[in-house]
Design an enzyme around this catalytic site. Sequence first.
Site, PDB file in Angstrom:
ATOM      1  NE  ARG A  89      65.427  27.778  40.761  1.00 62.31           N
ATOM      2  CZ  ARG A  89      64.474  28.419  41.213  1.00 62.31           C
ATOM      3  NH1 ARG A  89      64.419  29.523  41.805  1.00 62.31           N
ATOM      4  NH2 ARG A  89      63.055  28.160  40.624  1.00 62.31           N
TER       5      ARG A  89
ATOM      6  CE  LYS B  69      65.835  28.074  36.930  1.00 63.46           C
ATOM      7  NZ  LYS B  69      65.394  27.063  36.237  1.00 63.46           N
TER       8      LYS B  69
ATOM      9  CG  HIS C  17      68.776  20.676  41.633  1.00 63.41           C
ATOM     10  ND1 HIS C  17      68.602  22.206  41.892  1.00 63.41           N
ATOM     11  CD2 HIS C  17      67.639  20.335  41.090  1.00 63.41           C
ATOM     12  CE1 HIS C  17      67.489  22.597  41.059  1.00 63.41           C
ATOM     13  NE2 HIS C  17      66.895  21.672  40.728  1.00 63.41           N
TER      14      HIS C  17
ATOM     15  NE  ARG D   7      64.854  24.084  43.172  1.00 61.74           N
ATOM     16  CZ  ARG D   7      64.265  24.996  43.542  1.00 61.74           C
ATOM     17  NH1 ARG D   7      64.355  25.850  44.609  1.00 61.74           N
ATOM     18  NH2 ARG D   7      63.250  25.375  42.705  1.00 61.74           N
TER      19      ARG D   7
ATOM     20  CG  HIS E 229      58.563  25.227  41.313  1.00 61.13           C
ATOM     21  ND1 HIS E 229      58.504  23.970  41.986  1.00 61.13           N
ATOM     22  CD2 HIS E 229      59.906  25.062  41.038  1.00 61.13           C
ATOM     23  CE1 HIS E 229      59.444  23.291  41.804  1.00 61.13           C
ATOM     24  NE2 HIS E 229      60.466  24.230  41.358  1.00 61.13           N
TER      25      HIS E 229
ATOM     26  CE1 TYR F 150      61.506  17.783  43.969  1.00 59.50           C
ATOM     27  CE2 TYR F 150      60.118  19.579  43.155  1.00 59.50           C
ATOM     28  CZ  TYR F 150      61.303  19.057  43.245  1.00 59.50           C
ATOM     29  OH  TYR F 150      62.486  19.725  42.756  1.00 59.50           O
TER      30      TYR F 150
END
Length: 336
Positions: free
Chosen positions: A183, A207, A282, A285, A308, A317
Amino acid sequence: MKRSAPVQFAKKDVANCRWLGEFLVHLESTRNVSAKTVTAYTTDLIQFFEFLTDESGHQEMSAVDPELVEVADVRRFMGDLLDSGIKPRSIARKLASVKSFYRFLLDTGKIERSPLSLVLTPRLERKIPDFLSEEEASRLFDQLVLSDQESVGPEQGQKAAVQRFELARDRAVLELLYGCGLRLSEVTGLENADVDLVHGFLKVTGKGRKQRIVPFGEPAAEALRNYFEVRRNFFRILKEGAGETSKVFVTAKGRQIYPMLVQRMTKRYLSPVTESARKNPHMLRHTFATHMLNGGADLKSVSEMLGHSNLTTTELYTHVTFNRLRDAYTKAHPRA
């Protein structure tokens, strides 16, 4: 009077909203969320309670008791947002903030029931993310390598040195965005101690301050080695700057790179290789995830590398993999 636009909040707003201050402390201390996330939660919740204040005819938010909020109140809030042209994705985020607040109230025994239990999150259209084809990705990095090599010329002086430094840095940044699926905040926050060139992996803080290990290949390793050497020589000549930060990626003045710099950099290098409208970090990514799955990597491994929290996010994806299988079927099967 409608209150659909996000409001500017102050300490008095938080104090006027019952239990909001405690909830924000809980977010920061227990869930380890970023300051940006806390600000988003605060804005959403104050917007919600401002709306209820206006609806009920009160003058102050302190007059609205979260315990007395009904399902109909929440639905009117959502309807008001929709009528004001707020996008479903933004409404879903605001609703998630309110749900988190009420979940906290339930968990801490402040209330016995939540008005959110009967409110469904709006169904969102999951857009297929933009990504580079393998040919476009190859062109991107061929261009970067060539530019990097051409920068090593007879030109002298500070301007030429800055150009060599920035090219080496940009190449390494883009290699990690694509090669590791990082990210934007992860690449700008990367520490020198997080890079293991011997074993070929990064320790990434994502995150919620969650850490993960992400491997990288030889092209990224070579770009990093080159960048570290150029950076060392550059700041040795300048005799200033690099020692001021522990971050991997810095500006020519030795300060940590910032998001806007990476966004501009990415757009500049992507422009010659793709016509996609979204030329941003992004996109690389997305490209990492798409190419990994197309190459046969399992969903769980890709999900872990992306950081994730669940597989559902990564499944977005798999559309490319399915398209590839469909093409193969159409070309090969006699009754396709």
